[in-house]
Design an enzyme around this catalytic site. Structure first.
Site, PDB file in Angstrom:
ATOM      1  N   TYR A  89      -0.393 -96.667  69.739  1.00 24.73           N
ATOM      2  CA  TYR A  89       0.714 -95.961  69.095  1.00 24.73           C
ATOM      3  C   TYR A  89       1.116 -96.705  67.821  1.00 24.73           C
ATOM      4  O   TYR A  89       1.434 -96.093  66.807  1.00 24.73           O
ATOM      5  CB  TYR A  89       1.912 -95.844  70.038  1.00 24.73           C
ATOM      6  CG  TYR A  89       1.678 -94.906  71.195  1.00 24.73           C
ATOM      7  CD1 TYR A  89       1.814 -93.534  71.030  1.00 24.73           C
ATOM      8  CD2 TYR A  89       1.316 -95.386  72.445  1.00 24.73           C
ATOM      9  CE1 TYR A  89       1.602 -92.661  72.091  1.00 24.73           C
ATOM     10  CE2 TYR A  89       1.098 -94.519  73.509  1.00 24.73           C
ATOM     11  CZ  TYR A  89       1.235 -93.174  73.320  1.00 24.73           C
ATOM     12  OH  TYR A  89       1.013 -92.316  74.360  1.00 24.73           O
ATOM     13  N   ASN A 112       2.088 -82.670  71.917  1.00 25.47           N
ATOM     14  CA  ASN A 112       0.854 -82.055  71.428  1.00 25.47           C
ATOM     15  C   ASN A 112       0.519 -80.816  72.267  1.00 25.47           C
ATOM     16  O   ASN A 112       0.324 -80.919  73.473  1.00 25.47           O
ATOM     17  CB  ASN A 112      -0.279 -83.083  71.516  1.00 25.47           C
ATOM     18  CG  ASN A 112      -1.642 -82.487  71.297  1.00 25.47           C
ATOM     19  OD1 ASN A 112      -1.798 -81.447  70.671  1.00 25.47           O
ATOM     20  ND2 ASN A 112      -2.646 -83.154  71.832  1.00 25.47           N
ATOM     21  N   CYS A 120      -4.752 -86.519  71.916  1.00 27.05           N
ATOM     22  CA  CYS A 120      -3.669 -87.448  72.218  1.00 27.05           C
ATOM     23  C   CYS A 120      -4.053 -88.410  73.341  1.00 27.05           C
ATOM     24  O   CYS A 120      -3.475 -89.486  73.469  1.00 27.05           O
ATOM     25  CB  CYS A 120      -2.385 -86.696  72.546  1.00 27.05           C
ATOM     26  SG  CYS A 120      -2.517 -85.573  73.939  1.00 27.05           S
ATOM     27  N   HIS A 121      -5.069 -88.045  74.127  1.00 23.04           N
ATOM     28  CA  HIS A 121      -5.518 -88.924  75.207  1.00 23.04           C
ATOM     29  C   HIS A 121      -6.161 -90.204  74.669  1.00 23.04           C
ATOM     30  O   HIS A 121      -6.306 -91.173  75.396  1.00 23.04           O
ATOM     31  CB  HIS A 121      -6.497 -88.190  76.139  1.00 23.04           C
ATOM     32  CG  HIS A 121      -7.738 -87.708  75.468  1.00 23.04           C
ATOM     33  ND1 HIS A 121      -7.771 -86.529  74.740  1.00 23.04           N
ATOM     34  CD2 HIS A 121      -8.984 -88.229  75.397  1.00 23.04           C
ATOM     35  CE1 HIS A 121      -8.993 -86.340  74.263  1.00 23.04           C
ATOM     36  NE2 HIS A 121      -9.747 -87.371  74.642  1.00 23.04           N
ATOM     37  N   GLU A 147     -15.677 -89.657  77.473  1.00 26.13           N
ATOM     38  CA  GLU A 147     -16.034 -89.842  76.073  1.00 26.13           C
ATOM     39  C   GLU A 147     -16.717 -91.177  75.794  1.00 26.13           C
ATOM     40  O   GLU A 147     -17.355 -91.336  74.755  1.00 26.13           O
ATOM     41  CB  GLU A 147     -14.783 -89.714  75.193  1.00 26.13           C
ATOM     42  CG  GLU A 147     -14.214 -88.314  75.205  1.00 26.13           C
ATOM     43  CD  GLU A 147     -13.031 -88.137  74.265  1.00 26.13           C
ATOM     44  OE1 GLU A 147     -12.676 -89.083  73.531  1.00 26.13           O
ATOM     45  OE2 GLU A 147     -12.460 -87.029  74.269  1.00 26.13           O
TER      46      GLU A 147
END
Length: 156
Positions: A89, A112, A120-121, A147
């Site tokens: 952040y 979001n 946002c993850h 991912e």
């Protein structure tokens, strides 16, 4: 505005949009799966399915999220976090030009409306911890592992 519901490995995703773009993607633990997919949502459905199949790392359908000017700025910043990478952040606040806005950035991140597509993850705590996620931390962990899968093989 059209809505469709699809099954994903993380629950039932609701996809909302019209000819101006996709304005919402969210996930729930349960729900009815749609029998038909409106034409304006088909590209988004196809690309989300490809993402979950491991065949897609970016999305290119038209987005139309509703939010304040600041939220839009934060969501645009999230789109710059590459697939398989994370940022904190604090890093995101710095990138957006105001390190003191960290709480506002975190709040906008939490609002979001485009699950997965606006990633946002991929935002984590400065210490590397998995902090707040509207869809539940287990989903965030799953997405990050999806991912960036570990290549380590078992030694035994």
């Amino acid at each position: 505005m059209e809505t469709t519901y699809i099954k994903t490995p993380l629950g039932i995703a609701a996809i909302i949009g019209d000819e101006n773009g996709i304005s919402g993607i969210s996930v729930a633990d349960e729900g009815e799966i749609s029998n038909t997919i409106p034409a304006v949502l088909q590209q988004a459905v196809r690309q989300l399915n490809e993402y979950f199949e491991g065949k897609r790392t970016t999305f290119n359908f038209k987005l139309n999220p509703k939010g304040t000017e600041f939220q839009q700025k934060v969501w645009k910043g999230l789109l710059d976090i590459p697939f398989g990478k994370t940022c904190s952040y604090m890093d995101l606040s710095k990138k957006l030009g105001d390190v003191k806005a960290i709480r506002a950035v975190a709040s906008a991140n939490g609002k979001n409306p485009l699950w997965i597509v606006v990633p946002c993850h991929r935002v984590i705590g400065s210490d590397g911890s998995l902090t707040g996620y509207a869809g539940g931390l287990w989903r965030k962990k799953w997405l990050l592992e999806h991912e960036n899968p570990s290549n380590q093989k078992s030694l035994f």
